[in-house]
Design a protein around this motif. Structure first.
Motif, PDB file in Angstrom:
ATOM      1  N   PHE A  26       0.890  -1.062   0.191  1.00 54.88           N
ATOM      2  CA  PHE A  26       0.124   0.139  -0.039  1.00 54.88           C
ATOM      3  C   PHE A  26       1.093   1.337  -0.073  1.00 54.88           C
ATOM      4  O   PHE A  26       0.553   2.315  -0.267  1.00 54.88           O
ATOM      5  CB  PHE A  26      -0.897  -0.087   1.122  1.00 54.88           C
ATOM      6  N   ARG A 148      -4.685   2.872   6.047  1.00 62.12           N
ATOM      7  CA  ARG A 148      -4.595   1.497   5.963  1.00 62.12           C
ATOM      8  C   ARG A 148      -5.415   0.437   6.533  1.00 62.12           C
ATOM      9  O   ARG A 148      -6.184  -0.407   6.457  1.00 62.12           O
ATOM     10  CB  ARG A 148      -3.279   1.173   5.986  1.00 62.12           C
ATOM     11  N   GLY A 151      -8.894   0.385   5.787  1.00 62.25           N
ATOM     12  CA  GLY A 151      -8.911  -0.612   4.479  1.00 62.25           C
ATOM     13  C   GLY A 151      -8.908  -1.948   4.878  1.00 62.25           C
ATOM     14  O   GLY A 151      -9.424  -2.775   4.319  1.00 62.25           O
ATOM     15  N   ILE A 185      -7.241  -3.751  -2.327  1.00 61.97           N
ATOM     16  CA  ILE A 185      -7.001  -4.145  -0.944  1.00 61.97           C
ATOM     17  C   ILE A 185      -6.755  -5.640  -0.942  1.00 61.97           C
ATOM     18  O   ILE A 185      -5.707  -6.073  -0.379  1.00 61.97           O
ATOM     19  CB  ILE A 185      -7.883  -3.714   0.231  1.00 61.97           C
TER      20      ILE A 185
END
Length: 233
Positions: A26, A148, A151, A185
């Motif tokens: 990411f 993050r 996510g 993701i």
């Protein structure tokens, strides 16, 4: 997070290291708009609540796509994860008590809905995309930026909503914006030998059909069969 699959052990086991490794992927991705991300996350969680409200006491002993977990096990896990991520958003994620899995109690649906409201509200109060989240089920050595962590929770609940739907024999069709956000993701989760280890949170990725849509691609890349309960080879 515990993205359970047919390779998953009993509720409460440690999360896989692959989820931590995934954050490296990411790092080079464009940072999402926090307001959009939290809105999509709330949609994913509310989708789960809508399905959980259809659960009856007789359904709780049903098997799920999460190996060795009944629907009661899955709901207990999902409820606990909401509490844990909400605590992380408030700056208190290091306390293991927030992540503990408890018995469902007399009204598991109401308990689940309340936990869902808690995490949605906690994420809505996050101030910046880089606000640190302590996620001890991933690692105690570092924190994760909010975008993050949110996510991680989004992909968890998009797939767990599918788990609940399949367990109940119902369809689940997330909206296109939610699927578009979730797909990268899912692909960021490493597909390596760790998925074959005992207690791994994921099975090795499965081959998606040539005509597979975004949801089917998300499921297969995380080792779930869109055709469950058809036995996997």
């Amino acid at each position: 997070m515990h993205m359970n699959s047919d390779a998953q052990s009993a509720p409460g086991t440690a999360a896989d290291a692959g989820a931590v490794d995934a954050t490296t992927r990411f790092a080079t991705a464009p940072r999402p708009d926090l307001a959009s991300l939290t809105s999509l996350h709330a949609r994913a969680v509310r989708d789960s609540v809508a399905l959980v409200r259809r659960v009856t006491p007789d359904d709780l002993t049903r098997p799920t796509p999460c190996s060795a977990w009944t629907l009661a096990d899955l709901l207990a896990h999902m409820t606990a994860q909401h509490h844990g991520f909400a605590a992380a958003a408030r700056g208190d994620g290091r306390d293991p008590a927030h992540w503990a899995v408890h018995p469902l109690g007399a009204d598991p649906v109401a308990r689940y809905a309340a936990a869902a409201d808690e995490v949605i509200a906690a994420f809505a109060a996050v101030g910046t995309p880089d606000q640190p989240f302590a996620l001890p089920e991933f690692t105690t050595a570092r924190t994760f930026p909010a975008h993050r962590a949110i996510g991680f929770h989004l992909i968890d609940y998009l797939v767990h909503t599918w788990d609940v739907a399949r367990t109940l024999g119902l369809d689940h069709s997330p909206g296109p914006a939610l699927l578009e956000a979730a797909l990268p993701i899912a692909y960021a989760v490493p597909d390596d030998d760790s998925r074959r280890a005992p207690g791994s949170a994921f099975r090795p990725a499965l081959a998606a059909a040539a005509h597979a849509g975004p949801l089917e691609r998300i499921l297969t890349v995380l080792g779930r069969s869109p055709d469950w309960p058809t036995p996997l080879p």
